[in-house]
Design a protein around this motif. Structure first.
Motif, PDB file in Angstrom:
ATOM      1  N   LYS A   1       0.833  -1.211   0.000  1.00  0.00           N
ATOM      2  CA  LYS A   1       0.000   0.000   0.000  1.00  0.00           C
ATOM      3  C   LYS A   1       0.867   1.261   0.000  1.00  0.00           C
ATOM      4  N   GLN A   2       1.986   1.208   0.740  1.00  0.00           N
ATOM      5  CA  GLN A   2       2.889   2.371   0.744  1.00  0.00           C
ATOM      6  C   GLN A   2       3.511   2.606  -0.628  1.00  0.00           C
ATOM      7  N   LEU A   3       3.776   1.517  -1.352  1.00  0.00           N
ATOM      8  CA  LEU A   3       4.451   1.625  -2.648  1.00  0.00           C
ATOM      9  C   LEU A   3       3.506   2.072  -3.767  1.00  0.00           C
ATOM     10  N   GLU A   4       2.218   1.954  -3.557  1.00  0.00           N
ATOM     11  CA  GLU A   4       1.262   2.235  -4.634  1.00  0.00           C
ATOM     12  C   GLU A   4       1.451   3.609  -5.275  1.00  0.00           C
ATOM     13  N   PRO A   5       1.557   4.706  -4.503  1.00  0.00           N
ATOM     14  CA  PRO A   5       1.737   6.012  -5.154  1.00  0.00           C
ATOM     15  C   PRO A   5       3.169   6.282  -5.607  1.00  0.00           C
ATOM     16  N   LEU A   6       4.091   5.389  -5.265  1.00  0.00           N
ATOM     17  CA  LEU A   6       5.513   5.638  -5.516  1.00  0.00           C
ATOM     18  C   LEU A   6       6.060   4.819  -6.685  1.00  0.00           C
ATOM     19  N   ASP A   7       5.662   3.560  -6.764  1.00  0.00           N
ATOM     20  CA  ASP A   7       6.172   2.645  -7.795  1.00  0.00           C
ATOM     21  C   ASP A   7       5.096   1.593  -8.044  1.00  0.00           C
ATOM     22  N   ALA A   8       4.250   1.855  -9.039  1.00  0.00           N
ATOM     23  CA  ALA A   8       3.088   0.990  -9.269  1.00  0.00           C
ATOM     24  C   ALA A   8       3.507  -0.438  -9.573  1.00  0.00           C
ATOM     25  N   ARG A   9       4.565  -0.600 -10.366  1.00  0.00           N
ATOM     26  CA  ARG A   9       5.003  -1.943 -10.736  1.00  0.00           C
ATOM     27  C   ARG A   9       5.462  -2.731  -9.504  1.00  0.00           C
ATOM     28  N   LEU A  10       6.323  -2.104  -8.692  1.00  0.00           N
ATOM     29  CA  LEU A  10       6.805  -2.777  -7.485  1.00  0.00           C
ATOM     30  C   LEU A  10       5.658  -3.024  -6.512  1.00  0.00           C
TER      31      LEU A  10
END
Length: 890
Positions: A456-465
C-alpha cells in the motif's frame, strides 16, 4: 586417518576430512605431516585469515589460483561462474553453489595428471562464500583422486562444513604431556608443579611449549594457574605478547604490518615497511624468536601469534598499519582490499572512503558475494556523516544481509536505517524488507500484513513494485492460510500496471478476483495468465520468480497439459540460472506432475535430487512432492514416515497450505488402502483449513467424496460435490469434467451410474492423468461387481490392476487385486519393472544418459564431477552386463 586418506587418493579414491581442535593442539602440525607424506601428489594450500572474512571468495582464490589453467576444460556455466566469482571476468552474479560445482570440477581436472591434495588451515576464518563452495565440493567428492582437508579451531563453528567426516584432535595423554613440558622447561621443576601445569593445559602441546616461557622461576616454583587465570587461548596469546615486549620497536612495527596484511604477500609487506622507514634488519629478531618467516610467503609461527601481535598494538598503531597498507595496495589490481584497509585506518566520518566501500560492495555483489557486499556497505554507513546518506547505505546493507541469509544482522541494520531520515520511497522499501525477512524466517501469519502494508505504501511511488508486492502478500497469505480475502481486496484496489498487463499482473488480477468473487469469476483471467507464462517471449527472470505460482495455478485449473509444460520449464529455468534456492521447489512441483501422470519412477528420481540439493546446500526443504509421491506409491510405513516428518516441519514453519497438502496426501493414501473411514477423517481435517491457491482444495474434495460415498454418507458427499462442481465447470477441461463425472457416479445408481463412469473414462482417457484414469476403472469395476456383473467387472478391474502395477501404485494395485479375487479371478504373480541392483543415484544417471546428456551435463545436474559420473557408469555397465552407452540406450 590422514595417512589412510592419502593412500585412498593414490589408488583413485577421494575423500574429505575436517580436523578439529582447540588452538595449539596440533592441527597445523598434522596438516604439515600430511603435506610431507603426499609425495608424488600435487598439493594446494590455503589458510583462512580473520581480516579477510568479509571478502567474498578470497579463500577459494587462494586455493585455486595455481590450477586456474584447468578451468578452460569446465562446462561453460561453471567456468563463467568461477571466473566471475574470482573477479577474473565480468558477468551476472554467479550462484554460489554453481561456483562450488565449478570448484569440484576444477579439482577433478587438476587431478587427471596426478592425485590432488587440498589443505585448508584455519577454515573457521574462511569467508562464507569460500566455505560454502569448498564444503559443497568436499561433499560431492567421488572418484576424482582428490583429498580436501580442513583444519578448524574449536570452539569456533564452521556450519558450512557440517556433515563431513571429522578427526577430533585432543590434548596429549598425561605422561606424554609431562615429557614434552619437561623438555621445554629450563631446569628441574617440582613434580606437583609439573602435574598442575599439565592439568591446567589439558595436554595442549602449544600451551605446554609456550606458556612456561612467560613465567619466571619464582612463578614456576610457586605453581601455575592463578585465580584470575584467563582461558587457554588468551593465556597462550598473553605468553606471545610477553615475548613481543622484549623485541625492538621496529621489529614489533614490522610484525604488526604483517599481521594486518592477510594476503601473506612479501613484497606488499616490504613496501609498507619501507614507507614506515623499517629496514630488512628488523626481521632478524622476529625470526630468531621463531615468530615470523618471510620467504615466498609471510607465515607466522601460529595464528595466535598474528592475533597476539594485532591485539598488543594500540588502536592508533593498528590504524597506522592499515593506512600504509592501503597506500601500497594497487587500486587497479586489488581495489577492494585497498578500500578495506583504508576503512580500518579511518577513525571518523570519511566520505571518500565510504564511497570507495560502496563501489567495492557493487563489485562484491557482481561476484555473487552478498555477505561481502553487506560488510562493505555496513562499514560505509559507519563512515558516513550525512544522516540521510548514512540511512540509505544502512538500508542497502540490510538488503544485502538479507540476501546473504543473515536475517538477524539484516534486522539490526534495518533498525539503524529506519532511525534515519528516510524519504517516503525508502521507508516503504524498508517496510518491504522487514516483511520479506519475516516471510523468509517463518512463513506463518506475521508476513502477510507486513507485505500488505508495504504494498500500500508503494502504490503512489512505484506501481510496478507495488503490484509485485501485492502478489507477494497474496502468496504469503496463501502459505499461512490467513487474511487471504483482505490481501485479495487490497490487490483489486491497487492502481493498474503501467502499460499492458504482463504475466504477473494477470496472475494478480486472477487471484484477487478469485478470492473476492469466487473461483468461476477468477478462472478466465487466470487462464490468460497461464497462456502468458507459456509464451516463449516470457522473460526468464519473471518465469523464475513466479513460475511456482503459475504451476500450481495450472493444477488449480485442472490444466494437465499446461501444468506439465510450466513445471518442466520452471525446472529448466532454475537449472540454467544455477538457482539452488529455487530448484528444490521447482523439482517438488515437477514431482507432483510426474505422480499424477503415473510416472512414479521419474518422480522418485527427482525426489533423490531434491535430497541431494538439500544436503549440498544445508537448507532443509519441505518435501511437498515427496509427500504426494508417497501417497500414490501406497507403501504405508514409508508414506507415514514421510508425512509425519513433513507435518512436524510445516507446523514449525506455520505453513497452513502445506498442512492441507499433507492432509490431502493422507486421505489419498487411506483411500488407496481401502480405508474410507480414515480417508474421510483426513479429508475433513484438511478441508477445515482456510482454502488457498493450488493443490489442496479440490484434491481434498475428490478424496472426501469417494470416502463419504463408500461410507454411505450421501449428504456429506453431495455437499462436497457441489463445491467441486464449481471448479470443474469453470475449468471445463477433460480432466476436471472427467473427475466430476466419476464423483457423480459414486452417488448414482443403475444406468445413470454406468453412463457417468463411461463418461469419466472417456474424458480422462484423453488426458495424461493416468492415475485418475486407473482409479476410475477401479471404481467402475467395484460398482459392477456389486451389481453382480462379474464378467464386466473383471475387465475393468484387470485394466486398473495392470495400470496400477505398471505405474508402481502398490496400494491401489493391491485393492484392485482384492476386488478381482472377489469376482473369482485368479491373478498370476507379476511385479513392477525395477532397475535391478542399481542404486537410486545409478538409476538416475541411466535416465539422464538416455536423455542424451554428456558426463559433464549429468555431473552438473547431479552435483557430481564428470569423473565420478564415469566411475558410476563403469559400475552400471558391469551390473547390466553391457560395455557402451549405445547398449545402454537400447
Amino acid at each position: 586417518m590422514l595417512d589412510r586418506l592419502l593412500d585412498a587418493v593414490r589408488w583413485g579414491g577421494s575423500g574429505a576430512l575436517v580436523v578439529r581442535g582447540e588452538p595449539g593442539v596440533g592441527k597445523t602440525a598434522l596438516l604439515d605431516h600430511m603435506v610431507v607424506r603426499a609425495s608424488g601428489m600435487r598439493v594446494l594450500r590455503a589458510a583462512g585469515v580473520q581480516s579477510e572474512m568479509e571478502l567474498a571468495f578470497a579463500g577459494l582464490h587462494q586455493l585455486c589460483a595455481p590450477i586456474l589453467e584447468s578451468a578452460d576444460r569446465l562446462p561453460g556455466h561453471q567456468r563463467d561462474a568461477l571466473r566471475t566469482a574470482l573477479g577474473l571476468s565480468g558477468g551476472e552474479a554467479p550462484n554460489r553453489f554453481l561456483v562450488g560445482l565449478a570448484a569440484l570440477g576444477l579439482f577433478a581436472e587438476a587431478a587427471r595428471e596426478r592425485p590432488l591434495v587440498c589443505v585448508v588451515d584455519d577454515a573457521q576464518w574462511l569467508d562464507r562464500a569460500s566455505a560454502l563452495a569448498l564444503g559443497f565440493a568436499a561433499r560431492r567428492l567421488g572418484s576424482e583422486s582428490v583429498a580436501i582437508v580442513f583444519g578448524v579451531r574449536e570452539p569456533d563453528g564452521t556450519p558450512e562444513l557440517t556433515g563431513l567426516p571429522e578427526l577430533a584432535v585432543a590434548g596429549l595423554p598425561h605422561d606424554e604431556a609431562r615429557a614434552l613440558l619437561s623438555a621445554a622447561l629450563p631446569g628441574r621443576v617440582d613434580e606437583e608443579v609439573l602435574d598442575r601445569i599439565v592439568a591446567e593445559t589439558q595436554g595442549n602441546p602449544l600451551a605446554l611449549l609456550e606458556l612456561p616461557r612467560g613465567l619466571t622461576a619464582a612463578e614456576l616454583a610457586g605453581g601455575f594457574g592463578l585465580p584470575d587465570a584467563k582461558g587457554l587461548t588468551s593465556r597462550i596469546e598473553e605468553s606471545y605478547r610477553q615475548r613481543l615486549s622484549t623485541l625492538p620497536t621496529e621489529t614489533r612495527r614490522l610484525l604488526l604490518v604483517a599481521a594486518a596484511e592477510p594476503l601473506g604477500e612479501p613484497m606488499l609487506v616490504w613496501r609498507a615497511a619501507e614507507r614506515l622507514g623499517i629496514g630488512v634488519e628488523a626481521m632478524t629478531p622476529a625470526t630468531a624468536a621463531g615468530l615470523l618467516q618471510i620467504a615466498a610467503q609471510v607465515r607466522f609461527r601460529h595464528p595466535l601469534v598474528r592475533s597476539a601481535v594485532y591485539r598488543a598494538a594500540s588502536p592508533k598503531e593498528r590504524r597506522g598499519a592499515h593506512r600504509v597498507l592501503a597506500a601500497v595496495t594497487d587500486p587497479d589490481v586489488d581495489p577492494d582490499r585497498r578500500a578495506w584497509h583504508a576503512a580500518q585506518a579511518t577513525t571518523g566520518p570519511d566520505e571518500d572512503v565510504a564511497t570507495e566501500l560502496e563501489r567495492s560492495a557493487v563489485r562484491a555483489r557482481a561476484r555473487g558475494g552478498p555477505a561481502a557486499a553487506a560488510a562493505f556497505l555496513e562499514r560505509s554507513a559507519e563512515l558516513t556523516q550525512d544522516p540521510a546518506r548514512r540511512a540509505e547505505r544502512a538500508l542497502a546493507a540490510a538488503q544485502a544481509k538479507h540476501q546473504a541469509g543473515a536475517p538477524d544482522a539484516a534486522r539490526c541494520l534495518l533498525s539503524l536505517a529506519m532511525a534515519g531520515p528516510l524519504d517516503t520511497l525508502q521507508r516503504a522499501l524498508a517496510d518491504l524488507l522487514r516483511a520479506q525477512i519475516a516471510f523468509a524466517v517463518r512463513r506463518g501469519g506475521d508476513a502477510p500484513p507486513l507485505l500488505l502494508n508495504a504494498a500500500k505504501q508503494l502504490e503512489p511511488l512505484d506501481a510496478r513494485l507495488a503490484r509485485e508486492t501485492h502478489l507477494d502478500a497474496l502468496s504469503a497469505a496463501w502459505f499461512a492460510g490467513t487474511c487471504v480475502r483482505e490481501a485479495a481486496e487490497a490487490a483489486r484496489a491497487a492502481p493498474p500496471a503501467p502499460g499492458p498487463p504482463d504475466a504477473a499482473d494477470l496472475l494478480l488480477e486472477g487471484f484477487a478476483t478469485r478470492f473476492t468473487d469466487g473461483y468461476a469469476a477468477g478462472a478466465p483471467r487466470l487462464k490468460q495468465a497461464l497462456l502468458a507464462f507459456r509464451s516463449p517471449d516470457l522473460p526468464g527472470a519473471v518465469g523464475l520468480r513466479w513460475g511456482w505460482l503459475a504451476c500450481i495455478t495450472a493444477r488449480d485449473l485442472w490444466d494437465d497439459e499446461g501444468w506439465e509444460v510450466l513445471a518442466t520449464r520452471y525446472v529448466e529455468l532454475a537449472r540454467d540460472a544455477g538457482a539452488l534456492t529455487v530448484l528444490p521447489l521447482a523439482l517438488s512441483l515437477r514431482i507432483v506432475v510426474h505422480s499424477f501422470l503415473g510416472e512414479l519412477s521419474a518422480a522418485a528420481s527427482l525426489t533423490h535430487e531434491v535430497e541431494t540439493i538439500s544436503e549440498a546446500t544445508g537448507n532443509p526443504v519441505v518435501p511437498y512432492g515427496a509427500v504426494l509421491l508417497a501417497a500414490w506409491q501406497g507403501r504405508e510405513a514409508e508414506a507415514d514416515e514421510v508425512m509425519s516428518a513433513a507435518t512436524r516441519q510445516l507446523v514449525q514453519r506455520g505453513e497452513g497450505v502445506g498442512l492441507s497438502i499433507a492432509g490431502w496426501a493422507r486421505a489419498l493414501l487411506a483411500n488407496s488402502l481401502g480405508r474410507s473411514q480414515d480417508a474421510l477423517a483426513a479429508a475433513e481435517q484438511a478441508g477445515d483449513r482456510p482454502a488457498g491457491v493450488g493443490l489442496a482444495p479440490w484434491g481434498v474434495l475428490v478424496e472426501l467424496i469417494e470416502a463419504a460415498a463408500r461410507r454411505g454418507m450421501v449428504e456429506r458427499a453431495t455437499a462436497a460435490l457441489g463445491q467441486l462442481s464449481e471448479a470443474t465447470r469453470a475449468s471445463g477441461t477433460e480432466w476436471a469434467l472427467g473427475v466430476e463425472a466419476r464423483s457423480r457416479a459414486l452417488m448414482s445408481e443403475d444406468e445413470t451410474a454406468e453412463r457417468l463412469y463411461g463418461e469419466a473414462i472417456d474424458r480422462l482417457g484423453r488426458t495424461r492423468v493416468r492415475g485418475e484414469l486407473a482409479r476410475t476403472h477401479l471404481l467402475y469395476g467395484e460398482w459392477l461387481r456389486r451389481e453382480r456383473r462379474r464378467r464386466d467387472a473383471r475387465e475393468q478391474l484387470r485394466t486398473a490392476h495392470e495400470m496400477f502395477t505398471t505405474m508402481g501404485m502398490e496400494a491401489f494395485a493391491e485393492r484392485a487385486a482384492r476386488e478381482l479375487q472377489a469376482t473369482g479371478q485368479r491373478l498370476s504373480s507379476r511385479t513392477a519393472e525395477t532397475s535391478g541392483e542399481m542404486t537410486a543415484q545409478e538409476a538416475q544417471i541411466v535416465r539422464l544418459v538416455r536423455e542424451g546428456l554428456s558426463n559433464s551435463e549429468v555431473g552438473a545436474r547431479l552435483f557430481l564431477s564428470p569423473r565420478t559420473v564415469e566411475w558410476h557408469l563403469r559400475r552400471i555397465f558391469s551390473k547390466l552386463q553391457i560395455t557402451s552407452r549405445k547398449q545402454l540406450l537400447r
